[in-house]
Design a protein around this motif. Structure first.
Motif, PDB file in Angstrom:
ATOM      1  N   GLU A  30       0.840  -1.195   0.000  1.00 36.43           N
ATOM      2  CA  GLU A  30       0.000   0.000   0.000  1.00 36.43           C
ATOM      3  C   GLU A  30       0.873   1.242   0.000  1.00 36.43           C
ATOM      4  O   GLU A  30       1.671   1.449   0.918  1.00 36.43           O
ATOM      5  CB  GLU A  30      -0.894   0.031   1.245  1.00 36.43           C
ATOM      6  CG  GLU A  30      -2.003  -0.994   1.243  1.00 36.43           C
ATOM      7  CD  GLU A  30      -3.132  -0.630   0.295  1.00 36.43           C
ATOM      8  OE1 GLU A  30      -3.421   0.567   0.116  1.00 36.43           O
ATOM      9  OE2 GLU A  30      -3.731  -1.571  -0.268  1.00 36.43           O
ATOM     10  N   ALA A  31       0.721   2.055  -1.026  1.00 33.32           N
ATOM     11  CA  ALA A  31       1.350   3.374  -1.049  1.00 33.32           C
ATOM     12  C   ALA A  31       0.481   4.304  -0.209  1.00 33.32           C
ATOM     13  O   ALA A  31      -0.579   3.906   0.284  1.00 33.32           O
ATOM     14  CB  ALA A  31       1.449   3.881  -2.487  1.00 33.32           C
ATOM     15  N   GLY A  37       0.215  -3.354  -5.584  1.00 30.09           N
ATOM     16  CA  GLY A  37       0.453  -4.726  -6.016  1.00 30.09           C
ATOM     17  C   GLY A  37       0.843  -5.624  -4.864  1.00 30.09           C
ATOM     18  O   GLY A  37       0.565  -5.337  -3.700  1.00 30.09           O
ATOM     19  N   LYS A  38       1.497  -6.730  -5.223  1.00 23.87           N
ATOM     20  CA  LYS A  38       1.943  -7.717  -4.240  1.00 23.87           C
ATOM     21  C   LYS A  38       3.440  -7.949  -4.382  1.00 23.87           C
ATOM     22  O   LYS A  38       3.995  -7.858  -5.475  1.00 23.87           O
ATOM     23  CB  LYS A  38       1.230  -9.056  -4.460  1.00 23.87           C
ATOM     24  CG  LYS A  38      -0.210  -9.057  -4.044  1.00 23.87           C
ATOM     25  CD  LYS A  38      -0.769 -10.460  -4.143  1.00 23.87           C
ATOM     26  CE  LYS A  38      -2.195 -10.496  -3.632  1.00 23.87           C
ATOM     27  NZ  LYS A  38      -2.717 -11.862  -3.620  1.00 23.87           N
ATOM     28  N   ILE A  39       4.057  -8.281  -3.261  1.00 23.00           N
ATOM     29  CA  ILE A  39       5.494  -8.543  -3.262  1.00 23.00           C
ATOM     30  C   ILE A  39       5.777  -9.875  -3.947  1.00 23.00           C
ATOM     31  O   ILE A  39       5.219 -10.905  -3.588  1.00 23.00           O
ATOM     32  CB  ILE A  39       6.063  -8.517  -1.833  1.00 23.00           C
ATOM     33  CG1 ILE A  39       5.918  -7.103  -1.253  1.00 23.00           C
ATOM     34  CG2 ILE A  39       7.525  -8.979  -1.824  1.00 23.00           C
ATOM     35  CD1 ILE A  39       6.377  -6.954   0.172  1.00 23.00           C
ATOM     36  N   ASP A  40       6.644  -9.802  -4.941  1.00 24.26           N
ATOM     37  CA  ASP A  40       7.057 -10.964  -5.709  1.00 24.26           C
ATOM     38  C   ASP A  40       8.336 -11.567  -5.130  1.00 24.26           C
ATOM     39  O   ASP A  40       8.577 -12.755  -5.232  1.00 24.26           O
ATOM     40  CB  ASP A  40       7.271 -10.531  -7.163  1.00 24.26           C
ATOM     41  CG  ASP A  40       7.522 -11.687  -8.099  1.00 24.26           C
ATOM     42  OD1 ASP A  40       6.718 -12.636  -8.077  1.00 24.26           O
ATOM     43  OD2 ASP A  40       8.519 -11.647  -8.851  1.00 24.26           O
ATOM     44  N   GLU A  41       9.149 -10.694  -4.530  1.00 21.33           N
ATOM     45  CA  GLU A  41      10.444 -11.107  -3.992  1.00 21.33           C
ATOM     46  C   GLU A  41      10.856 -10.101  -2.931  1.00 21.33           C
ATOM     47  O   GLU A  41      10.570  -8.912  -3.047  1.00 21.33           O
ATOM     48  CB  GLU A  41      11.461 -11.112  -5.138  1.00 21.33           C
ATOM     49  CG  GLU A  41      12.831 -11.545  -4.784  1.00 21.33           C
ATOM     50  CD  GLU A  41      13.780 -11.479  -5.983  1.00 21.33           C
ATOM     51  OE1 GLU A  41      14.985 -11.486  -5.737  1.00 21.33           O
ATOM     52  OE2 GLU A  41      13.305 -11.388  -7.137  1.00 21.33           O
ATOM     53  N   SER A  49      18.685  -4.383   1.395  1.00 18.43           N
ATOM     54  CA  SER A  49      17.315  -4.897   1.475  1.00 18.43           C
ATOM     55  C   SER A  49      16.380  -4.163   0.523  1.00 18.43           C
ATOM     56  O   SER A  49      16.467  -2.951   0.372  1.00 18.43           O
ATOM     57  CB  SER A  49      16.777  -4.748   2.898  1.00 18.43           C
ATOM     58  OG  SER A  49      17.549  -5.516   3.793  1.00 18.43           O
ATOM     59  N   TYR A  50      15.478  -4.935  -0.079  1.00 18.49           N
ATOM     60  CA  TYR A  50      14.489  -4.362  -0.986  1.00 18.49           C
ATOM     61  C   TYR A  50      13.343  -5.341  -1.163  1.00 18.49           C
ATOM     62  O   TYR A  50      13.435  -6.504  -0.768  1.00 18.49           O
ATOM     63  CB  TYR A  50      15.097  -4.012  -2.341  1.00 18.49           C
ATOM     64  CG  TYR A  50      15.728  -5.181  -3.059  1.00 18.49           C
ATOM     65  CD1 TYR A  50      14.942  -6.071  -3.814  1.00 18.49           C
ATOM     66  CD2 TYR A  50      17.097  -5.411  -2.996  1.00 18.49           C
ATOM     67  CE1 TYR A  50      15.514  -7.144  -4.478  1.00 18.49           C
ATOM     68  CE2 TYR A  50      17.669  -6.480  -3.657  1.00 18.49           C
ATOM     69  CZ  TYR A  50      16.879  -7.345  -4.389  1.00 18.49           C
ATOM     70  OH  TYR A  50      17.447  -8.406  -5.043  1.00 18.49           O
ATOM     71  N   VAL A  51      12.275  -4.844  -1.783  1.00 15.95           N
ATOM     72  CA  VAL A  51      11.174  -5.705  -2.212  1.00 15.95           C
ATOM     73  C   VAL A  51      10.931  -5.432  -3.692  1.00 15.95           C
ATOM     74  O   VAL A  51      11.086  -4.308  -4.166  1.00 15.95           O
ATOM     75  CB  VAL A  51       9.875  -5.490  -1.393  1.00 15.95           C
ATOM     76  CG1 VAL A  51      10.084  -5.867   0.067  1.00 15.95           C
ATOM     77  CG2 VAL A  51       9.346  -4.076  -1.506  1.00 15.95           C
ATOM     78  N   VAL A  52      10.572  -6.477  -4.410  1.00 15.40           N
ATOM     79  CA  VAL A  52      10.161  -6.353  -5.802  1.00 15.40           C
ATOM     80  C   VAL A  52       8.656  -6.560  -5.811  1.00 15.40           C
ATOM     81  O   VAL A  52       8.154  -7.574  -5.314  1.00 15.40           O
ATOM     82  CB  VAL A  52      10.857  -7.399  -6.703  1.00 15.40           C
ATOM     83  CG1 VAL A  52      10.341  -7.302  -8.136  1.00 15.40           C
ATOM     84  CG2 VAL A  52      12.366  -7.211  -6.664  1.00 15.40           C
ATOM     85  N   VAL A  53       7.944  -5.576  -6.343  1.00 21.21           N
ATOM     86  CA  VAL A  53       6.488  -5.593  -6.332  1.00 21.21           C
ATOM     87  C   VAL A  53       5.962  -5.843  -7.737  1.00 21.21           C
ATOM     88  O   VAL A  53       6.338  -5.139  -8.684  1.00 21.21           O
ATOM     89  CB  VAL A  53       5.927  -4.255  -5.794  1.00 21.21           C
ATOM     90  CG1 VAL A  53       4.402  -4.277  -5.772  1.00 21.21           C
ATOM     91  CG2 VAL A  53       6.491  -3.954  -4.406  1.00 21.21           C
ATOM     92  N   ASP A  54       5.117  -6.853  -7.859  1.00 27.13           N
ATOM     93  CA  ASP A  54       4.412  -7.109  -9.107  1.00 27.13           C
ATOM     94  C   ASP A  54       3.191  -6.199  -9.097  1.00 27.13           C
ATOM     95  O   ASP A  54       2.297  -6.363  -8.276  1.00 27.13           O
ATOM     96  CB  ASP A  54       3.999  -8.575  -9.186  1.00 27.13           C
ATOM     97  CG  ASP A  54       3.330  -8.935 -10.500  1.00 27.13           C
ATOM     98  OD1 ASP A  54       2.844  -8.025 -11.209  1.00 27.13           O
ATOM     99  OD2 ASP A  54       3.278 -10.131 -10.815  1.00 27.13           O
ATOM    100  N   THR A  55       3.170  -5.240  -9.988  1.00 26.99           N
ATOM    101  CA  THR A  55       2.118  -4.220  -9.973  1.00 26.99           C
ATOM    102  C   THR A  55       0.839  -4.666 -10.677  1.00 26.99           C
ATOM    103  O   THR A  55      -0.152  -3.926 -10.661  1.00 26.99           O
ATOM    104  CB  THR A  55       2.608  -2.919 -10.632  1.00 26.99           C
ATOM    105  OG1 THR A  55       2.932  -3.181 -11.994  1.00 26.99           O
ATOM    106  CG2 THR A  55       3.813  -2.361  -9.891  1.00 26.99           C
ATOM    107  N   GLY A  56       0.856  -5.839 -11.291  1.00 29.91           N
ATOM    108  CA  GLY A  56      -0.351  -6.322 -11.950  1.00 29.91           C
ATOM    109  C   GLY A  56      -0.848  -5.322 -12.981  1.00 29.91           C
ATOM    110  O   GLY A  56      -0.070  -4.720 -13.704  1.00 29.91           O
ATOM    111  N   PRO A  57      -2.152  -5.087 -13.022  1.00 35.00           N
ATOM    112  CA  PRO A  57      -2.705  -4.188 -14.041  1.00 35.00           C
ATOM    113  C   PRO A  57      -2.433  -2.702 -13.777  1.00 35.00           C
ATOM    114  O   PRO A  57      -2.599  -1.882 -14.667  1.00 35.00           O
ATOM    115  CB  PRO A  57      -4.207  -4.468 -13.989  1.00 35.00           C
ATOM    116  CG  PRO A  57      -4.440  -5.009 -12.627  1.00 35.00           C
ATOM    117  CD  PRO A  57      -3.182  -5.730 -12.238  1.00 35.00           C
TER     118      PRO A  57
END
Length: 120
Positions: A30-31, A37-41, A49-57
């Motif tokens: 949540e911004a 989106g959801k965290i992919d990694e 440290s980081y997160v990769v977010v799949d933003t979907g549509p």
């Protein structure tokens, strides 16, 4: 001096509630102004440290890399990560580069982008 001079891009903040013991994969992100989106990694490496977010549509199925320093808090019970940036700030960030994401130049660019804006 940058607007966010105490910003530590590549480490989770002490108030985030994240200790590195939970896998954040699949958590919602949540911004300030809505979901992205959801965290992919996710990683919790010291100074990396980081997160990769799949933003979907939201951004046509692309991914974004968010340095851990933009994470305001982690709600493990609700499986949600809250970030201190707007959707537009995230959308305007340097493009995710899976091949170069661990390069010093890419990290400097991304860390400088997020560190150069005032915290919300």
């Amino acid at each position: 001096m940058s607007p966010n001079s105490g910003f530590d891009a590549w480490n989770y903040g002490p108030d985030s509630g994240y200790t590195g013991t939970n896998d954040l994969t699949g958590f919602h992100v949540e911004a300030i102004d809505g979901g992205i989106g959801k965290i992919d990694e996710a990683t919790h490496a010291v100074d990396g440290s980081y997160v990769v977010v799949d933003t979907g549509p939201w951004i046509f199925g692309s991914k974004v890399l968010l340095p851990a320093g933009v994470i305001q808090r982690v709600d493990t019970a609700g499986e949600t990560v809250y970030v201190l940036r707007t959707r537009e700030q995230i959308k305007s960030a340097p493009a995710y580069d899976p091949a170069g994401r661990d390069s010093v130049a890419y990290r400097d660019d991304l860390g400088g982008y997020y560190g150069g804006m005032p915290p919300m």
